[in-house]
Design a protein around this motif. Sequence first.
Motif, PDB file in Angstrom:
ATOM      1  N   VAL A   1       3.840  -4.689   2.874  1.00 11.00           N
ATOM      2  CA  VAL A   1       4.532  -3.420   3.116  1.00 11.00           C
ATOM      3  C   VAL A   1       3.533  -2.276   2.979  1.00 11.00           C
ATOM      4  O   VAL A   1       2.667  -2.306   2.107  1.00 11.00           O
ATOM      5  N   VAL A   2       3.654  -1.276   3.851  1.00  7.27           N
ATOM      6  CA  VAL A   2       2.941  -0.008   3.678  1.00  7.27           C
ATOM      7  C   VAL A   2       3.973   1.108   3.668  1.00  7.27           C
ATOM      8  O   VAL A   2       4.823   1.183   4.562  1.00  7.27           O
ATOM      9  N   LEU A   3       3.897   1.970   2.645  1.00  9.75           N
ATOM     10  CA  LEU A   3       4.726   3.173   2.598  1.00  9.75           C
ATOM     11  C   LEU A   3       3.826   4.355   2.933  1.00  9.75           C
ATOM     12  O   LEU A   3       2.933   4.709   2.160  1.00  9.75           O
ATOM     13  N   ASP A   4       4.043   4.943   4.106  1.00  9.48           N
ATOM     14  CA  ASP A   4       3.205   6.040   4.567  1.00  9.48           C
ATOM     15  C   ASP A   4       3.911   7.377   4.382  1.00  9.48           C
ATOM     16  O   ASP A   4       5.042   7.561   4.831  1.00  9.48           O
TER      17      ASP A   4
ATOM     18  N   LEU B   1       0.852  -1.185   0.000  1.00 14.07           N
ATOM     19  CA  LEU B   1       0.000   0.000   0.000  1.00 14.07           C
ATOM     20  C   LEU B   1       0.884   1.230   0.000  1.00 14.07           C
ATOM     21  O   LEU B   1       1.762   1.375   0.867  1.00 14.07           O
ATOM     22  N   ILE B   2       0.662   2.106  -0.959  1.00 12.70           N
ATOM     23  CA  ILE B   2       1.407   3.365  -1.066  1.00 12.70           C
ATOM     24  C   ILE B   2       0.415   4.505  -0.867  1.00 12.70           C
ATOM     25  O   ILE B   2      -0.492   4.698  -1.698  1.00 12.70           O
ATOM     26  N   HIS B   3       0.553   5.232   0.233  1.00 12.78           N
ATOM     27  CA  HIS B   3      -0.367   6.335   0.507  1.00 12.78           C
ATOM     28  C   HIS B   3      -0.063   7.535  -0.381  1.00 12.78           C
ATOM     29  O   HIS B   3       1.083   7.757  -0.779  1.00 12.78           O
ATOM     30  N   ALA B   4      -1.116   8.308  -0.673  1.00 13.68           N
ATOM     31  CA  ALA B   4      -0.983   9.551  -1.458  1.00 13.68           C
ATOM     32  C   ALA B   4      -0.285   9.287  -2.789  1.00 13.68           C
ATOM     33  O   ALA B   4       0.750   9.867  -3.099  1.00 13.68           O
TER      34      ALA B   4
END
Length: 333
Positions: free
Chosen positions: A209-212, A149-152
């Motif tokens: 993975v999450v990139l916030d 998940l890649i935010h924004a």
Amino acid sequence: MKAFVVDRYGRKSGIRAGDMPVPDLREDDVLVQIHAAGVNPLDSKIRDGEFKLILPYRLPLILGNDLAGVVVRVGSRVRRFKPGDEVYARPPKDRIGTFAEFIAIKEAAVALKPKALSMEEAASIPLVALTAWQALVEKGQLKKGQKVLIHAGSGGVGTFAIQLAKHLGAIVATTASAANAGLMKQLGADIVIDYKKDDFTAVLKNCDVVLDTQGGNTLERSLRVLKTGGKLIGIAGPPDPDFAKQMGASLFLNTVMRFLSYRIRRAAKRREVTYSFLFMRADGDQLGQIATLIDSGAIRPVIDRIFPFKSTREALAYVETGRSKGKVVIKIR
């Protein structure tokens, strides 16, 4: 040389246009005539003094963290570059200053510009590309078939990270407005979540993975979509003890960072996942690998607007609105 300078920290103080000396060249430096500079949210945060504890710059300070240009002189120990080379770089964090006509940079932070890109396109790449690379490849160790998940997704980091994750073979989810959903799909996103209407925690689960890029409540809620052993990587903070160790922080700063990140680290541990903070570092070798990807057609720059050098203040203000799609660039020559 012409430059845009911070004399005092604070939004109200802003930046001024002025004349500054051409920087001195160290033996392992290249002197670059800057043709274009990328604009990042980091620039405003530095101007406002948000990082003065961990990045103690001496004022006056030339702002700017991205560049593309031409080498005009090299130090006595430089071997990889020569005058006339077209290059791009993110300067090391202690020697920034790309909103100017010239900059001296360590050879190790510089790479040859992607041949396929104009100077303006190349200047949009270094900071966001290195951030995405160090988050997804180094820290995240993202592999084919994993879910990220890649935010924004429509921001500078997001537009690059989506393409990199897709190149790595991942299943890519992102948050964006409905107006930007088409662009997100074009860049390679498999799942686009309208952050204005839908709750990403209700849509996603079992992410590796999450990139916030947002911090705050979004960072904490991101823990819910990770599978056991998953990795939450934040670039908006809070800084953690590993970052304090990496930058050689004092005992006081180490304690502050430990305190600031305690809540998110504890919540991550309870969910059997990890949280880490990333403050991207300059790396010419990684930029060389990224240039190869760009020249192969795997990744393309996404640029919202190009401002003339005299409008640097306006470029910063536009980035601060948070509405730009991809990157904003200043054309210097």
